[in-house]
Motif scaffolding. Structure first.
Motif, PDB file in Angstrom:
ATOM      1  N   GLU B 281      44.344  18.182  17.738  1.00  0.00           N
ATOM      2  CA  GLU B 281      43.071  18.067  17.156  1.00  0.00           C
ATOM      3  C   GLU B 281      42.509  16.728  17.120  1.00  0.00           C
ATOM      4  O   GLU B 281      41.400  16.338  17.649  1.00  0.00           O
ATOM      5  CB  GLU B 281      43.005  18.413  15.832  1.00  0.00           C
ATOM      6  N   ARG B 282      43.331  15.728  16.792  1.00  0.00           N
ATOM      7  CA  ARG B 282      43.038  14.323  16.727  1.00  0.00           C
ATOM      8  C   ARG B 282      42.749  13.837  18.002  1.00  0.00           C
ATOM      9  O   ARG B 282      41.919  13.183  18.338  1.00  0.00           O
ATOM     10  CB  ARG B 282      44.220  13.677  16.042  1.00  0.00           C
ATOM     11  N   ALA B 283      43.556  14.220  19.178  1.00  0.00           N
ATOM     12  CA  ALA B 283      43.578  13.725  20.380  1.00  0.00           C
ATOM     13  C   ALA B 283      42.276  14.161  21.036  1.00  0.00           C
ATOM     14  O   ALA B 283      41.410  13.467  21.692  1.00  0.00           O
ATOM     15  CB  ALA B 283      44.668  14.247  21.276  1.00  0.00           C
ATOM     16  N   GLU B 284      41.922  15.334  20.787  1.00  0.00           N
ATOM     17  CA  GLU B 284      40.757  16.106  21.447  1.00  0.00           C
ATOM     18  C   GLU B 284      39.625  15.388  20.714  1.00  0.00           C
ATOM     19  O   GLU B 284      38.320  15.421  21.391  1.00  0.00           O
ATOM     20  CB  GLU B 284      40.756  17.624  21.179  1.00  0.00           C
ATOM     21  N   ARG B 285      39.762  14.955  19.424  1.00  0.00           N
ATOM     22  CA  ARG B 285      38.483  14.283  18.799  1.00  0.00           C
ATOM     23  C   ARG B 285      38.189  13.135  19.539  1.00  0.00           C
ATOM     24  O   ARG B 285      36.998  12.569  19.328  1.00  0.00           O
ATOM     25  CB  ARG B 285      38.726  14.041  17.409  1.00  0.00           C
ATOM     26  N   LEU B 286      39.251  12.278  19.595  1.00  0.00           N
ATOM     27  CA  LEU B 286      39.193  11.031  20.098  1.00  0.00           C
ATOM     28  C   LEU B 286      38.735  10.944  21.467  1.00  0.00           C
ATOM     29  O   LEU B 286      38.178   9.739  22.079  1.00  0.00           O
ATOM     30  CB  LEU B 286      40.542  10.249  20.036  1.00  0.00           C
ATOM     31  N   ALA B 287      38.802  11.676  22.321  1.00  0.00           N
ATOM     32  CA  ALA B 287      38.369  11.623  23.817  1.00  0.00           C
ATOM     33  C   ALA B 287      37.246  12.682  24.098  1.00  0.00           C
ATOM     34  O   ALA B 287      37.164  13.796  23.834  1.00  0.00           O
ATOM     35  CB  ALA B 287      39.580  12.149  24.853  1.00  0.00           C
ATOM     36  N   SER B 288      36.583  12.243  25.034  1.00  0.00           N
ATOM     37  CA  SER B 288      35.549  12.881  25.747  1.00  0.00           C
ATOM     38  C   SER B 288      36.061  14.065  26.771  1.00  0.00           C
ATOM     39  O   SER B 288      35.592  15.023  26.758  1.00  0.00           O
ATOM     40  CB  SER B 288      34.485  12.178  26.207  1.00  0.00           C
ATOM     41  N   THR B 289      37.016  13.485  27.669  1.00  0.00           N
ATOM     42  CA  THR B 289      37.695  14.548  28.349  1.00  0.00           C
ATOM     43  C   THR B 289      39.148  14.109  28.240  1.00  0.00           C
ATOM     44  O   THR B 289      39.699  13.263  27.747  1.00  0.00           O
ATOM     45  CB  THR B 289      37.705  14.200  29.946  1.00  0.00           C
ATOM     46  N   ARG B 290      39.862  15.452  28.182  1.00  0.00           N
ATOM     47  CA  ARG B 290      41.296  15.625  27.878  1.00  0.00           C
ATOM     48  C   ARG B 290      42.232  14.791  29.032  1.00  0.00           C
ATOM     49  O   ARG B 290      41.844  15.163  30.157  1.00  0.00           O
ATOM     50  CB  ARG B 290      41.708  16.878  27.658  1.00  0.00           C
ATOM     51  N   GLY B 291      43.253  13.801  28.645  1.00  0.00           N
ATOM     52  CA  GLY B 291      43.869  13.466  29.656  1.00  0.00           C
ATOM     53  C   GLY B 291      45.286  14.388  29.791  1.00  0.00           C
ATOM     54  O   GLY B 291      45.222  15.553  29.001  1.00  0.00           O
ATOM     55  N   PRO B 292      46.029  14.077  30.749  1.00  0.00           N
ATOM     56  CA  PRO B 292      47.038  15.173  31.052  1.00  0.00           C
ATOM     57  C   PRO B 292      47.977  15.411  29.855  1.00  0.00           C
ATOM     58  O   PRO B 292      48.366  16.637  29.934  1.00  0.00           O
ATOM     59  CB  PRO B 292      47.803  14.182  32.244  1.00  0.00           C
ATOM     60  N   TYR B 293      48.490  14.442  29.040  1.00  0.00           N
ATOM     61  CA  TYR B 293      49.268  14.944  28.127  1.00  0.00           C
ATOM     62  C   TYR B 293      48.600  16.120  26.900  1.00  0.00           C
ATOM     63  O   TYR B 293      49.009  16.847  26.639  1.00  0.00           O
ATOM     64  CB  TYR B 293      49.875  13.639  27.249  1.00  0.00           C
ATOM     65  N   THR B 294      47.217  15.406  26.737  1.00  0.00           N
ATOM     66  CA  THR B 294      46.699  16.436  25.764  1.00  0.00           C
ATOM     67  C   THR B 294      46.190  17.819  26.294  1.00  0.00           C
ATOM     68  O   THR B 294      46.557  18.735  25.665  1.00  0.00           O
ATOM     69  CB  THR B 294      45.091  15.819  25.394  1.00  0.00           C
ATOM     70  N   VAL B 295      46.044  17.851  27.643  1.00  0.00           N
ATOM     71  CA  VAL B 295      45.851  19.117  28.413  1.00  0.00           C
ATOM     72  C   VAL B 295      47.042  19.962  28.257  1.00  0.00           C
ATOM     73  O   VAL B 295      47.388  21.467  27.957  1.00  0.00           O
ATOM     74  CB  VAL B 295      45.466  19.101  29.767  1.00  0.00           C
ATOM     75  N   GLN B 296      48.542  19.238  28.429  1.00  0.00           N
ATOM     76  CA  GLN B 296      49.601  20.008  28.378  1.00  0.00           C
ATOM     77  C   GLN B 296      49.863  20.694  26.765  1.00  0.00           C
ATOM     78  O   GLN B 296      50.480  21.535  26.633  1.00  0.00           O
ATOM     79  CB  GLN B 296      50.881  19.185  28.868  1.00  0.00           C
ATOM     80  N   ALA B 297      49.635  19.413  25.929  1.00  0.00           N
ATOM     81  CA  ALA B 297      49.692  19.872  24.426  1.00  0.00           C
ATOM     82  C   ALA B 297      48.706  21.106  24.397  1.00  0.00           C
ATOM     83  O   ALA B 297      49.258  21.913  23.405  1.00  0.00           O
ATOM     84  CB  ALA B 297      49.170  18.584  23.691  1.00  0.00           C
ATOM     85  N   ALA B 298      47.578  21.183  24.806  1.00  0.00           N
ATOM     86  CA  ALA B 298      46.731  22.297  24.691  1.00  0.00           C
ATOM     87  C   ALA B 298      47.354  23.616  25.069  1.00  0.00           C
ATOM     88  O   ALA B 298      47.335  24.655  24.344  1.00  0.00           O
ATOM     89  CB  ALA B 298      45.600  22.096  25.259  1.00  0.00           C
ATOM     90  N   ILE B 299      48.076  23.668  26.166  1.00  0.00           N
ATOM     91  CA  ILE B 299      48.759  24.526  26.659  1.00  0.00           C
ATOM     92  C   ILE B 299      49.887  25.262  25.717  1.00  0.00           C
ATOM     93  O   ILE B 299      50.207  26.363  25.576  1.00  0.00           O
ATOM     94  CB  ILE B 299      49.406  24.243  27.950  1.00  0.00           C
ATOM     95  N   ALA B 300      50.782  24.101  25.392  1.00  0.00           N
ATOM     96  CA  ALA B 300      51.674  24.559  24.413  1.00  0.00           C
ATOM     97  C   ALA B 300      51.429  25.174  23.266  1.00  0.00           C
ATOM     98  O   ALA B 300      51.711  25.904  22.589  1.00  0.00           O
ATOM     99  CB  ALA B 300      52.593  23.085  24.135  1.00  0.00           C
ATOM    100  N   ALA B 301      49.912  24.512  22.764  1.00  0.00           N
ATOM    101  CA  ALA B 301      49.289  25.073  21.605  1.00  0.00           C
ATOM    102  C   ALA B 301      48.954  26.452  21.610  1.00  0.00           C
ATOM    103  O   ALA B 301      49.040  27.506  20.723  1.00  0.00           O
ATOM    104  CB  ALA B 301      48.100  24.088  21.153  1.00  0.00           C
ATOM    105  N   CYS B 302      48.562  27.018  22.880  1.00  0.00           N
ATOM    106  CA  CYS B 302      48.298  28.305  22.974  1.00  0.00           C
ATOM    107  C   CYS B 302      49.411  29.315  22.981  1.00  0.00           C
ATOM    108  O   CYS B 302      49.400  30.322  22.259  1.00  0.00           O
ATOM    109  CB  CYS B 302      47.947  28.785  24.544  1.00  0.00           C
ATOM    110  N   HIS B 303      50.822  28.667  23.302  1.00  0.00           N
ATOM    111  CA  HIS B 303      51.863  29.785  22.854  1.00  0.00           C
ATOM    112  C   HIS B 303      52.261  29.437  21.510  1.00  0.00           C
ATOM    113  O   HIS B 303      52.546  30.579  20.800  1.00  0.00           O
ATOM    114  CB  HIS B 303      53.034  28.948  23.677  1.00  0.00           C
TER     115      HIS B 303
END
Lengths: 140, 419
Positions: B281-303
């Protein structure tokens, strides 16, 4: 490994005396140290036992007892959960906590592998079923 | 206090203090290698004195005092020998002034140390070893055991790395501007490499080395504490915590790996999941576009958010892999996207995506390509082709446990009744 640090209640915490700005600042600084070292998982303070309840289970049923509870020494006023490499590391961290007149207790949090042989596959399964159910109940 | 107890305590103090100590000393003497030597000297002094005298009430200050004294001795010696001190640009007075500064006054020292240990002039293995040594407080022996290489190799890597840093006069600083983004990438890469080595051991008999994961997560949390405005730091931390939350569910009692969808989710560590989701959540709040680690974390969060494997939001995961392919395109990402597509829309939709990767030279030796293809073929009712793919995959992996699972699947598809 995870450790839970239990902060014992005192007459003051039980009376609902809130920490001063200075105490809060000192504790905040200590917690920040824990965060920066990557070891803090959780830290919370607890309201006095006068706001709590106790549930007592017997053969005849369950009774609900309202606080406050006696024996201040056996009550808790707060806790930390730390993620560290050893009990000694937890002790070294807590030696730095800004307490002046207090007592804490450090206890390792069980991981399934700690139970050894007594934790049979059947028991494991039962426990897991229970946790699964609980997770579903909470919509997770 | 017995000697063993004292040693355990000293080990704990070392783990808490060594990085800060080395970082502060590096700022004074401007040489990582020398700083580590001075810190080690202080440790030796503690090992000699604490078992008898007891651990001092402020162990950090004690260690620092000893190390500073050694630093002054060192430079006095250098000056007397009249060598190098001009080259170092330091004289005794400068050192003395630098030493007057208390370590806590310059909180960025640790951050500088991370950036120095992960400097691109060093080879990746050297960065990994040096980071674990200087920031993780691991001994050479522990690093060697974790990576299954001889201790002498690790020792040599560390010695060479320190020499290279000195020779190339790598400044002890946190870069600014565009260089920061670039160098931060190297720092995050090293931390993630350490995590991955622990999470899916590339060689050897164990599937995981949990202690290495714990060290990487700790480094990630330290980094997050030091660089609270960098979204990808939190993205990486979230990714590692969410992945590590599954550690207990990933292997059977016999050490066999369990696939994500077959895992008992009750065994997932809720505390780590909550931590990971908060970091995301913090990463997504800090960035306007998600970087590669944040996108991968978002995928892990889906699981992590799905109560059961059947509840998994595969359409969202497939879309996130699409996003990942934009910010960090790679054939491995495409392969994962294919898996997500197969879960969302069926194996027939995914097979062309996998077939398109067959020619990719990057995946020529990647065992998961035939493993995924085998899986899709089995679902499409083509058992013979599936078996061949699983066997091919088994021949490619270096992990003994994974090989067993793949061979079992090969047997299972060809021997399944009715086929």
């Amino acid at each position: 490994m995870k450790f839970m640090v239990l902060v014992k209640a005192s007459e003051e915490t039980e009376a609902g005396v809130l920490p001063t700005e200075q105490e809060l600042t000192a504790m905040g600084k200590f917690n920040e140290e824990l965060v920066k070292a990557g070891v803090l998982l959780a830290a919370e303070g607890l309201h006095p036992s006068s706001k709590g309840v106790r549930l007592k289970y017997t053969n005849e049923g369950t009774s609900v007892i309202d606080g406050p509870f006696a024996e201040t020494k056996e009550l808790l006023a707060g806790f930390w959960i730390l993620d560290v490499k050893s009990r000694e590391e937890a002790v070294e961290w807590l030696k730095r906590a800004p307490f002046e007149d207090a007592e804490i207790e450090i206890r390792q949090v069980f991981a399934p592998e700690d139970f050894g042989e007594a934790y049979t596959p059947e028991l494991r399964e039962a426990e897991e079923r229970m946790r699964q159910q609980s997770a579903e109940q909470h919509g997770r | 206090m017995t000697v063993t107890e004292a040693h355990r305590t000293i080990e704990a103090v070392w783990r808490i203090e060594s990085a800060k100590l080395i970082a502060a000393l590096t700022r004074m003497v401007r040489d990582v290698g020398l700083a580590e030597e001075l810190a080690q000297d202080a440790l030796v002094a503690a090992l000699e004195q604490w078992p008898a005298s007891g651990v001092p009430s402020n162990p950090a200050a004690w260690l620092m005092t000893i190390a500073k004294r050694r630093a002054i001795d060192h430079f006095r010696h250098v000056k007397m020998a009249e060598r190098k001190h001009e080259e170092l640009g330091l004289d005794l007075e400068t050192v003395r002034q630098a030493i007057e500064v208390e370590p806590d006054e310059v909180p960025d020292d640790l951050l500088r140390l991370i950036f120095t240990a992960c400097h691109p002039v060093l080879k990746t293995e050297a960065r990994v070893a040096l980071t674990l040594r200087l920031l993780g407080g691991l001994t050479t022996d522990e690093i060697a055991r974790a990576f299954l290489v001889p201790e002498a190799t690790v020792a040599q890597r560390i010695v060479r790395a320190k020499r290279t840093l000195a020779q190339k006069k790598v400044p002890f600083e946190v870069p600014v501007g565009a260089e920061l983004a670039e160098r931060l990438g190297s720092v995050l890469e090293v931390v993630y490499l350490i995590f991955n080595e622990g999470y899916s051991a590339t060689a050897g008999d164990d599937l995981m080395r949990p202690q290495l994961c714990a060290d990487a997560i700790r480094l990630g949390r330290i980094l997050a504490g030091l660089a609270p405005a960098e979204p990808e730091v939190f993205g990486l931390l979230a990714l590692m915590e969410l992945q590590a939350s599954r550690t207990r569910a990933r292997v059977t009692a016999e050490g066999e790996p369990i696939l994500l969808l077959d895992q008992n989710r009750a065994k997932w560590d809720r505390l780590l999941i909550n931590h990971g989701l908060a970091a995301l959540e913090r990463a997504e709040r800090l960035a306007s576009t998600r970087g590669p680690y944040t996108v991968q974390a978002a995928i892990a969060a889906c699981h992590a958010r799905a109560g059961s494997s059947a509840d998994t939001d595969w359409a969202r995961i497939a879309a996130l892999y699409g996003e990942l392919a934009q910010v960090a395109p790679s054939p491995v990402v495409e392969l994962n996207r294919a898996v997500a597509v197969s879960m969302a829309s069926g194996p027939a939709a995914a097979l062309p995506l996998v077939d398109a990767l067959a020619e990719s030279p990057a995946l020529a030796r990647y065992h998961l390509l035939p493993a995924v293809r085998g899986d899709l073929l089995a679902k499409l009712g083509r058992p013979e082709e599936a078996r061949a793919e699983f066997e091919r995959a088994a021949g490619m992996t270096r992990n003994a446990r994974e090989r067993d699972v793949l061979l079992a699947r090969a047997k299972e598809v060809s021997g399944a009744p009715g086929e």
